[in-house]
Write a protein that holds these residues in place. Structure first.
Motif, short mmCIF file in Angstrom:
data_model
loop_
_atom_site.label_atom_id
_atom_site.label_comp_id
_atom_site.label_asym_id
_atom_site.label_seq_id
_atom_site.Cartn_x
_atom_site.Cartn_y
_atom_site.Cartn_z
N ASP A 199 4.73 4.26 3.38
CA ASP A 199 3.98 4.21 2.12
C ASP A 199 3.00 5.38 2.16
O ASP A 199 1.88 5.27 2.67
CB ASP A 199 3.24 2.88 2.00
CG ASP A 199 2.54 2.70 0.65
OD1 ASP A 199 2.26 3.73 0.01
OD2 ASP A 199 2.26 1.56 0.28
N ALA A 200 3.45 6.53 1.64
CA ALA A 200 2.64 7.75 1.75
C ALA A 200 1.32 7.64 1.01
O ALA A 200 0.30 8.18 1.45
CB ALA A 200 3.46 8.93 1.22
N LYS A 201 1.31 6.96 -0.11
CA LYS A 201 0.08 6.83 -0.90
C LYS A 201 -1.00 6.11 -0.11
O LYS A 201 -2.17 6.50 -0.13
CB LYS A 201 0.37 6.09 -2.20
CG LYS A 201 1.18 6.90 -3.20
CD LYS A 201 1.33 6.13 -4.51
CE LYS A 201 2.10 6.94 -5.54
NZ LYS A 201 2.24 6.21 -6.84
N ARG A 202 -0.63 5.04 0.55
CA ARG A 202 -1.60 4.26 1.32
C ARG A 202 -1.78 4.80 2.74
O ARG A 202 -2.68 4.37 3.45
CB ARG A 202 -1.17 2.79 1.39
CG ARG A 202 -1.15 2.09 0.04
CD ARG A 202 -0.57 0.69 0.15
NE ARG A 202 -1.32 -0.12 1.09
CZ ARG A 202 -0.76 -0.87 2.05
NH1 ARG A 202 0.56 -0.90 2.18
NH2 ARG A 202 -1.50 -1.59 2.87
N GLY A 203 -0.90 5.71 3.16
CA GLY A 203 -0.96 6.22 4.53
C GLY A 203 -0.58 5.15 5.54
O GLY A 203 -1.17 5.08 6.63
N MET A 204 0.43 4.35 5.20
CA MET A 204 0.82 3.23 6.06
C MET A 204 2.32 3.29 6.35
O MET A 204 3.11 3.88 5.59
CB MET A 204 0.50 1.89 5.39
CG MET A 204 -0.94 1.73 4.93
SD MET A 204 -2.13 1.72 6.28
CE MET A 204 -1.92 0.04 6.87
N LYS A 205 2.71 2.68 7.46
CA LYS A 205 4.11 2.50 7.80
C LYS A 205 4.35 1.03 8.12
O LYS A 205 3.48 0.36 8.68
CB LYS A 205 4.50 3.34 9.01
CG LYS A 205 4.74 4.82 8.73
CD LYS A 205 5.25 5.52 9.98
CE LYS A 205 5.53 6.99 9.69
NZ LYS A 205 6.02 7.70 10.91
N THR A 206 5.54 0.56 7.78
CA THR A 206 5.93 -0.81 8.11
C THR A 206 7.17 -0.76 9.00
O THR A 206 8.20 -0.18 8.62
CB THR A 206 6.23 -1.62 6.84
OG1 THR A 206 5.04 -1.68 6.05
CG2 THR A 206 6.68 -3.03 7.20
N LYS A 248 -1.34 1.97 10.20
CA LYS A 248 -1.59 3.32 9.72
C LYS A 248 -0.47 4.25 10.17
O LYS A 248 0.09 4.09 11.26
CB LYS A 248 -2.94 3.82 10.25
CG LYS A 248 -4.13 3.07 9.68
CD LYS A 248 -5.43 3.54 10.28
CE LYS A 248 -6.61 2.74 9.73
NZ LYS A 248 -7.90 3.14 10.35
N SER A 249 -0.15 5.22 9.34
CA SER A 249 1.03 6.07 9.56
C SER A 249 1.01 6.81 10.89
O SER A 249 2.07 7.11 11.45
CB SER A 249 1.16 7.09 8.42
OG SER A 249 1.45 6.44 7.20
N LYS A 250 -0.17 7.10 11.42
CA LYS A 250 -0.22 7.87 12.67
C LYS A 250 0.14 7.04 13.89
O LYS A 250 0.38 7.59 14.97
CB LYS A 250 -1.61 8.47 12.85
CG LYS A 250 -2.74 7.46 13.01
CD LYS A 250 -4.07 8.18 13.20
CE LYS A 250 -5.23 7.20 13.33
NZ LYS A 250 -6.52 7.91 13.55
N TYR A 251 0.21 5.72 13.72
CA TYR A 251 0.49 4.85 14.86
C TYR A 251 1.97 4.49 14.95
O TYR A 251 2.66 4.36 13.92
CB TYR A 251 -0.33 3.56 14.77
CG TYR A 251 -1.82 3.78 14.83
CD1 TYR A 251 -2.39 4.63 15.76
CD2 TYR A 251 -2.66 3.14 13.91
CE1 TYR A 251 -3.76 4.83 15.80
CE2 TYR A 251 -4.03 3.34 13.95
CZ TYR A 251 -4.57 4.20 14.89
OH TYR A 251 -5.92 4.40 14.92
N SER A 252 2.42 4.34 16.17
CA SER A 252 3.74 3.79 16.45
C SER A 252 3.59 2.32 16.81
O SER A 252 2.50 1.87 17.18
CB SER A 252 4.41 4.53 17.61
OG SER A 252 4.56 5.90 17.32
N THR A 253 4.67 1.58 16.74
CA THR A 253 4.68 0.19 17.20
C THR A 253 5.86 -0.02 18.14
O THR A 253 6.87 0.68 18.05
CB THR A 253 4.78 -0.82 16.03
OG1 THR A 253 6.10 -0.76 15.48
CG2 THR A 253 3.75 -0.53 14.96
#
Length: 858
Positions: A191-198, A174-179
């Motif tokens: 991926d703004a539509k899904r609210g995700m980051k890779t 999820k976009s709010k999380y860092s890795t």
């Protein structure tokens, strides 16, 4: 080879054996291929607590004709396996393995690719942390813990430490999380539509599988540079204020280890990530160390607790463990023993020689405790039940002490020359103990086979009995050195160079001796009678020492010995002379004016051991005024020996209520319990639930209640084991319950049942507390439940502690049975004696009657 020594020791030590005869040896894993690269693509279902992904491995056969292979994957649903061209491959899944059948045979060196698509709900290896009704303030996190062999629980892999690979980890969250992961962050896609980051992390320098890591969450972040290398600090949101105290010395540690090893920090970055509910203190994943939240602390915890030791240990692993990695778990000391010694070496560099000696003294004590209470084994052994069994006081603490002795044998110049050669020769390699020995010989010319044989391939340590006398006529010191250790269990007689320090009124000098026999007598010329003779004054040798001395020598030693260890030893010796004015005054002076806190603390403990009115007066008038909280902690610990003293009770109450140092307050809590004053229950329970570092005050208060042995304490402890309490508190409460149950026979069954229920808790620390509580309880009825933990618990450390608990309980039960049998024998002898006395009395009576009748006839 050394395996025979390991085998004979492991099964030949009787009740103190590390393993039993049925345990098989576990050397390095056989390999049919080399893993060149791992590409891991993963995503998570936070609610279901599952991981889904593809593990793609680039493999190179070692021999011709590779037609099938095995990968490790525990409790995973494997959907398909494909080759580099996307063609489906047949596979079978059984017993934590994937057997893959290749479409053709591959030749040695012929590179090919496999992709395994999978889904898992890991019970170990990868952990989901999240808030709930009982813990609403917990952060959401995902973190991994691979060592020893748990990464196979969250991605398909080759799970053994004898192969190195480059890695690439692509994680979608999820976009709010860092890795955070190994190596450098190569790319981030949103991926703004899904609210995700890779996130795409790349580890370019090969490392072993158990060092692959991933952390997901929301963090406060800070970064600095050390010689161009990014040094990063991740802590849970809102905890940034704790970064300086915990991590301020990290840059100095990196520079120190780079200097002494001759190798600049070899990785792309160094990140330290603090996570919630971590299962260890720290884990040295390549470029990215994971740490427990308990490393974060404030000034009230210092200097009793400082994170520097943990931080230095994990930084050292970036060289020893990551850049150079042991080939198999039987050589784990090459990772952990080195890190456990390079941590104190950094302390020596930063804080001075006295602090270093104190840390090495404490390190040896930790090993001695395991050796005395559990088992004795060679440091290097391939005979263990599980890899996690090797993570013990022999691997860590004894390993550190062995390196310290090696430094003594070689001398500083050759020692550091050998270390630099070992690092240069074996960098990015897989090593076993012989590789270290060979590096020493290659770089220094010194053949240390004898040293490795006695200290690494055999168990135990020397137990020296020392005495000396002085002959006025010949002007000779007669020094007797005996090795008293029992050698029946495989412990050898040790060969070691020993330094003796001699002080007379006119001079101070040292003699070097070679010890190797059961008994030596040395004749040392001296024109005057010594005031002091010290055996191994710099404490290089791992040993137990009996050296009975007269009062005058001890008084000279406490006042004039240069090294802190002989001064501490003098305190311990003087404690046995309680009613001597000069002795008490010497300890008072040491307590108040010795330049090193460790000696002042030893003087406080000596006065506490005396437990006289004079000792009490010094502790109350001078001891509790000490500014150094580590000394003050020793003072309050010592006051716990004055049972029945109302003044001591009142002073401890005041310290418990109002001292500013967490660890002094915690010591006062335990001391109050030891006094067994009935009023202590209310004092402790009314003041225990207050914030402190790692909840040390609450934990110590629970310990104090167990020392008090008050039946009312049982419910207090049970309440503190409930879900919703901090995990460290729950663990301490479970342990204290076991102690209470040992003394409160009518509560024993209820306590056992309560602790057994906690064995199934979701929190691993609570389970460990329950295991330890059952050991303290000593009830053999708990053994079947502990056996189930050993068999089914997913965490290796919990299984290991369960096995140790079973052994301790059974040994305790057997000892009690022996005492019962012995008492029966005594009672039987008493009965026979009474019968014999009765028969003798009857016989004497008949004789008297007969004698009286004969007199009457006359």
């Amino acid at each position: 080879m050394t395996i025979e020594n390991c085998r004979s020791f492991a099964i030949g030590a009787g009740e103190r054996a590390f393993t039993d005869e049925s345990t098989t040896e576990k050397g390095p894993r056989d390999r049919t291929f080399h893993v060149k690269h791992l590409k891991l693509e993963v995503s998570f279902d936070d609610e279901a607590r599952t991981v889904k992904g593809t593990s793609t491995l680039v493999l190179i056969p070692i021999n011709d004709g590779l037609k099938s292979l095995e990968l490790d994957a525990v409790d995973m649903a494997i959907s398909r396996v494909t080759d580099g061209d996307g063609r489906h491959l047949d596979f079978e899944v059984a017993d934590g393995k994937i057997l893959v059948r290749l479409l053709r045979a591959y030749k040695a060196g012929q590179e090919f690719q496999l992709a395994v698509e999978y889904e898992a709900q890991p019970k170990a290896g990868l952990f989901f942390i999240s808030p709930d009704k009982s813990y609403p303030n917990k952060p959401f996190q995902i973190w991994t813990q691979g060592e020893s062999e748990d990464n196979k629980r969250w991605f398909p892999c080759y799970e053994a430490p004898n192969d190195r690979m480059t890695t690439e980890l692509i994680v979608t969250v999820k976009s709010k999380y860092s890795t955070v992961s190994n190596g450098r962050l190569a790319e981030v896609k949103t991926d703004a539509k899904r609210g995700m980051k890779t996130y795409r992390w790349v580890q370019d320098i090969p490392h072993v599988n158990y060092l692959v890591t991933l952390v997901v969450g929301e963090f406060d972040f800070q970064e600095e540079k050390v010689d161009g290398i990014p040094v990063q600090y991740y802590v849970p949101k809102g905890k940034a204020k704790f970064i300086p105290l915990a991590f301020q010395n990290t840059p100095d540690m990196i520079e120190f280890f780079a200097g002494v090893t001759g190798l600049k920090y070899p990785w792309a970055k160094y990140a330290q990530v603090v996570v919630q509910d971590f299962t260890f203190g720290g884990m040295e994943n390549t470029t990215c160390t994971t740490l427990t939240e308990y490393c974060l602390h404030d000034e009230k915890a210092r200097p009793n607790y400082m994170a520097d030791s943990l931080v230095a240990h994990e930084v050292a692993h970036q060289w020893f463990g990551d850049y150079i990695t042991m080939k198999s778990w039987g050589h784990a000391w090459l990772n952990e023993g080195f890190a456990s010694y390079f941590d104190p070496l950094w302390w020596e560099h930063k804080f001075g020689r006295d602090e270093f000696h104190q840390r090495m003294l404490d390190t040896a004590k930790d090993y001695f405790k395991e050796d005395a209470e559990h088992y004795r084994r060679p440091i290097v052994t391939h005979k263990y039940k599980e890899a996690d069994d090797m993570f013990d006081g022999h691997t860590y603490q004894k390993g550190a002490c062995v390196l310290h002795m090696m430094r003594h044998v070689l001398g500083d110049d050759l020692w550091w020359k050998a270390i630099k050669h070992y690092v240069h020769k074996n960098g990015q390699g897989i090593v076993e103990t012989t590789d270290f020995k060979e590096a020493i010989e290659e770089s220094t010319g010194r053949a240390l086979d004898w040293f490795f044989n006695e200290w690494l391939y055999k168990g135990g340590h020397p137990e020296f009995d020392i005495s000396w006398s002085y002959d006025d006529k010949s002007k000779l010191i007669v020094l007797t050195v005996k090795q008293k250790q029992d050698t029946k269990d495989g412990t050898p007689l040790f060969k070691m160079p020993i330094t003796i320090e001699i002080a007379t009124k006119k001079r101070l000098w040292r003699e070097n001796l070679d010890v190797e026999k059961a008994e030596h007598t040395y004749f040392i010329p001296s024109p005057d009678r010594p005031q002091m003779v010290l055996f191994d004054p710099d404490n290089w040798i791992l040993k137990k020492l009996t050296f009975e001395k007269q009062k005058d020598e001890l008084l000279h030693q406490i006042a004039h010995a240069e090294n802190v260890i002989p001064r501490i030893q003098a305190c311990e010796g003087l404690a046995k002379i309680p009613y001597d004015k000069a002795v008490v005054e010497a300890l008072k002076k040491s307590l108040t004016s010795d330049k090193f806190w460790g000696v002042r603390a030893a003087a406080a403990r000596a006065l506490g051991e005396m437990a006289t009115a004079e000792a009490k007066e010094i502790l109350l008038s001078e001891g509790i005024k000490q500014q150094e909280s580590r000394v003050r902690r020793a003072v309050v610990d010592s006051l716990g020996n004055f049972r029945g003293d109302e003044e001591v009770f009142e002073r401890l109450c005041a310290i418990y209520r109002s001292d500013k140092a967490y660890y002094v307050v915690s010591g006062a809590a335990i001391a109050l319990g030891k006094l067994r004053d009935p009023k202590a229950f209310d004092v402790i329970t009314k003041n225990m639930d207050r914030p402190s570092h790692a909840d040390v005050i609450v934990r110590a208060s629970l310990d104090g209640l167990s020392e008090l042995r008050e039946p009312k304490a049982v419910q207090v402890c049970m309440d503190h084991t409930k879900y919703g309490n901090p995990e460290m508190v729950r663990m301490a409460a479970a342990n204290s319950l076991g102690k209470l149950g040992y003394y409160l026979e009518d509560k024993k069954d209820d306590i056992r049942e309560h602790l057994v229920r906690l064995l199934n808790d979701t929190n691993f620390r609570t389970k460990l507390g329950a295991v330890n509580g059952l050991v303290a309880l000593g009830d053999v009825a708990a053994v079947p439940k502990l056996a189930a933990v050993d068999r089914y618990d997913p965490l290796g450390m919990v299984r290991r502690e369960a096995r140790k608990a079973i052994k301790k309980i059974q040994e305790s039960h057997a000892e009690k049975a022996k005492k019962v049998d012995a008492q029966k024998d005594i009672d039987s002898l008493k009965d026979e004696n009474r019968e014999l006395k009765a028969r003798m009395a009857k016989l004497e009576s008949r004789i008297d009657t007969l004698a009286g009748g004969k007199k009457g006839k006359k």
